[in-house]
Design a protein around this motif. Structure first.
Motif, PDB file in Angstrom:
ATOM      1  N   THR A  39       0.835  -1.201   0.000  1.00 15.41           N
ATOM      2  CA  THR A  39       0.000   0.000   0.000  1.00 15.41           C
ATOM      3  C   THR A  39       0.873   1.255   0.000  1.00 15.41           C
ATOM      4  O   THR A  39       2.045   1.217   0.364  1.00 15.41           O
ATOM      5  N   LEU A  40       0.264   2.356  -0.376  1.00 18.48           N
ATOM      6  CA  LEU A  40       0.980   3.630  -0.389  1.00 18.48           C
ATOM      7  C   LEU A  40       1.028   4.181   1.034  1.00 18.48           C
ATOM      8  O   LEU A  40      -0.005   4.458   1.630  1.00 18.48           O
ATOM      9  N   ASN A  41       2.222   4.329   1.560  1.00 10.28           N
ATOM     10  CA  ASN A  41       2.398   4.841   2.918  1.00 10.28           C
ATOM     11  C   ASN A  41       2.405   6.371   2.854  1.00 10.28           C
ATOM     12  O   ASN A  41       3.307   6.968   2.269  1.00 10.28           O
ATOM     13  N   GLU A  42       1.395   6.984   3.450  1.00  6.31           N
ATOM     14  CA  GLU A  42       1.231   8.431   3.336  1.00  6.31           C
ATOM     15  C   GLU A  42       2.397   9.207   3.951  1.00  6.31           C
ATOM     16  O   GLU A  42       2.830  10.230   3.420  1.00  6.31           O
ATOM     17  N   GLU A  43       2.897   8.733   5.080  1.00  2.37           N
ATOM     18  CA  GLU A  43       4.034   9.404   5.718  1.00  2.37           C
ATOM     19  C   GLU A  43       5.257   9.382   4.808  1.00  2.37           C
ATOM     20  O   GLU A  43       5.925  10.403   4.608  1.00  2.37           O
ATOM     21  N   ILE A  92       7.125  12.655   2.777  1.00  2.00           N
ATOM     22  CA  ILE A  92       8.561  12.935   2.917  1.00  2.00           C
ATOM     23  C   ILE A  92       9.233  12.977   1.549  1.00  2.00           C
ATOM     24  O   ILE A  92      10.014  13.896   1.244  1.00  2.00           O
ATOM     25  N   ILE A  93       8.920  11.998   0.723  1.00  2.00           N
ATOM     26  CA  ILE A  93       9.521  11.929  -0.614  1.00  2.00           C
ATOM     27  C   ILE A  93       9.086  13.118  -1.466  1.00  2.00           C
ATOM     28  O   ILE A  93       9.895  13.745  -2.153  1.00  2.00           O
ATOM     29  N   GLU A  94       7.806  13.443  -1.381  1.00  2.00           N
ATOM     30  CA  GLU A  94       7.265  14.564  -2.161  1.00  2.00           C
ATOM     31  C   GLU A  94       7.945  15.879  -1.779  1.00  2.00           C
ATOM     32  O   GLU A  94       8.311  16.684  -2.650  1.00  2.00           O
ATOM     33  N   GLU A  95       8.134  16.096  -0.476  1.00  2.00           N
ATOM     34  CA  GLU A  95       8.781  17.322  -0.012  1.00  2.00           C
ATOM     35  C   GLU A  95      10.228  17.422  -0.485  1.00  2.00           C
ATOM     36  O   GLU A  95      10.702  18.501  -0.859  1.00  2.00           O
ATOM     37  N   LYS A  96      10.912  16.295  -0.494  1.00  2.00           N
ATOM     38  CA  LYS A  96      12.318  16.313  -0.922  1.00  2.00           C
ATOM     39  C   LYS A  96      12.439  16.686  -2.397  1.00  2.00           C
ATOM     40  O   LYS A  96      13.302  17.477  -2.772  1.00  2.00           O
ATOM     41  N   TYR A  97      11.567  16.119  -3.229  1.00  2.00           N
ATOM     42  CA  TYR A  97      11.654  16.431  -4.656  1.00  2.00           C
ATOM     43  C   TYR A  97      11.080  17.813  -4.970  1.00  2.00           C
ATOM     44  O   TYR A  97      11.533  18.480  -5.899  1.00  2.00           O
ATOM     45  N   LYS A  98      10.121  18.232  -4.159  1.00  2.00           N
ATOM     46  CA  LYS A  98       9.574  19.576  -4.339  1.00  2.00           C
ATOM     47  C   LYS A  98      10.657  20.620  -4.075  1.00  2.00           C
ATOM     48  O   LYS A  98      10.743  21.642  -4.769  1.00  2.00           O
ATOM     49  N   GLY A  99      11.495  20.341  -3.065  1.00  2.00           N
ATOM     50  CA  GLY A  99      12.590  21.248  -2.765  1.00  2.00           C
ATOM     51  C   GLY A  99      13.595  21.354  -3.899  1.00  2.00           C
ATOM     52  O   GLY A  99      14.295  22.354  -4.034  1.00  2.00           O
ATOM     53  N   LEU A 100      13.641  20.298  -4.716  1.00  2.00           N
ATOM     54  CA  LEU A 100      14.524  20.299  -5.888  1.00  2.00           C
ATOM     55  C   LEU A 100      13.803  20.750  -7.153  1.00  2.00           C
ATOM     56  O   LEU A 100      14.369  20.752  -8.241  1.00  2.00           O
ATOM     57  N   LYS A 101      12.499  21.103  -6.980  1.00  2.00           N
ATOM     58  CA  LYS A 101      11.649  21.518  -8.097  1.00  2.00           C
ATOM     59  C   LYS A 101      11.555  20.424  -9.167  1.00  2.00           C
ATOM     60  O   LYS A 101      11.613  20.682 -10.363  1.00  2.00           O
ATOM     61  N   LEU A 102      11.374  19.201  -8.662  1.00  2.00           N
ATOM     62  CA  LEU A 102      11.244  18.043  -9.547  1.00  2.00           C
ATOM     63  C   LEU A 102       9.890  17.383  -9.316  1.00  2.00           C
ATOM     64  O   LEU A 102       9.373  17.389  -8.196  1.00  2.00           O
ATOM     65  N   MET A 120       8.829   4.434  -4.147  1.00  2.00           N
ATOM     66  CA  MET A 120       9.595   4.329  -2.900  1.00  2.00           C
ATOM     67  C   MET A 120       8.720   4.510  -1.658  1.00  2.00           C
ATOM     68  O   MET A 120       9.198   4.322  -0.528  1.00  2.00           O
ATOM     69  N   ALA A 121       7.454   4.865  -1.855  1.00  2.00           N
ATOM     70  CA  ALA A 121       6.526   5.030  -0.729  1.00  2.00           C
ATOM     71  C   ALA A 121       5.593   3.825  -0.580  1.00  2.00           C
ATOM     72  O   ALA A 121       4.688   3.842   0.258  1.00  2.00           O
TER      73      ALA A 121
END
Length: 264
Positions: A91-95, A99-109, A118-119
């Motif tokens: 299943t998709l782990n929301e936590e 975390i993954i979304e925030e990391k790539y958002k910080g890289l504008k990806l 990976m989630a």
């Protein structure tokens, strides 16, 4: 005594392209905190092998630690194959996703399908945060058995190891060790005496001889004594006794006759 199984996953490990430093670091960390590391296993990126090996290890050992196979590529399949072996739904782990979304958002990806992968975690599994990279680690427990899946990148694995040790709990034992050097005696000459000492101390202290030079022409050994014990003082006393007995044995050999390989 709590036993630990370490499993390294990846074709690059199995075929020898990558030196497996992860297993060494993990083994040392668990040993030094009083756990008994029973084995290291390296397996390829094959889902059937991963599923069967991890499931069997989880059932047999108190603690299983894996490295590798948590990333975004097609051959990163550790968690999917573990879920299959445990009979758990992925299943998709929301936590993890946040975390993954925030990391790539910080890289504008963008959050691509490969990054969302990976989630994906087995139901009931918990994540271990990755402060260095992107792929979270996994922690799953059932009854007295625990499994940890960590990234294969050494600095990422290393960043998670303190949390793994914390979640593993107390071993109930202490690692006690001593090392000393002797020279002028071959390992093969000393082997029968070591066997007698092991028997005398009922295997409570493990005696390991490590050759550090040429056995024939210049015999030198490092003698390692170690134990997993709930009585530190008693273990240290035994080690001091063994060290004294070995050093006296070497002296007696020298005084009685020339030692093979010494030229004396």
């Amino acid at each position: 005594m709590k036993e630990v199984s370490i499993i390294s996953i990846g074709n690059e490990i199995v075929k020898g392209r990558t030196v497996n430093t992860n297993a060494t670091e993990i083994a040392m960390a668990f040993t030094e905190t009083g756990f008994y590391v029973s084995r290291h296993v390296s397996i390829p990126d094959d889902c059937k092998t991963i599923s069967e090996t991890l499931t069997a290890s989880f059932k047999e050992f108190h603690i299983t630690v894996t490295t590798g196979g948590l990333g975004p590529t097609f051959d990163d399949m550790t968690i999917k194959c573990l879920a299959r072996g445990l009979g758990k739904k992925l299943t998709l782990n929301e936590e993890a996703l946040n975390i993954i979304e925030e990391k790539y958002k910080g890289l504008k990806l963008p959050l691509t399908e490969e990054r969302r992968k990976m989630a994906l975690f087995p139901e009931d599994a918990k994540i271990i945060k990755n402060s260095v990279g992107t792929a979270p680690g996994l922690f799953y427990t059932l009854d007295s058995h625990k499994i940890f899946c960590l990234p294969g990148v050494p600095k990422e694995m290393r960043s998670m190891l303190p949390e793994v040790l914390n979640l593993s709990g107390k071993s109930g034992l202490n690692y006690v060790s001593m090392e000393f050097n002797i020279s002028g005696v071959m390992e093969s000459s000393m082997a029968p005496f070591v066997k007698l000492l092991m028997r005398e101390y009922e295997n409570s202290i493990f005696i390991k001889t490590h050759p550090v030079s040429d056995e024939i022409n210049d015999p030198k050994l490092t003698v390692e004594l170690y134990s997993l014990s709930d009585k530190i003082g008693e273990a240290k006393v035994k080690m001091a006794e063994i060290k004294n007995k070995i050093e006296k044995w070497v002296d007696n050999q020298r005084n009685s006759k020339a030692l093979p390989g010494t030229g004396k």
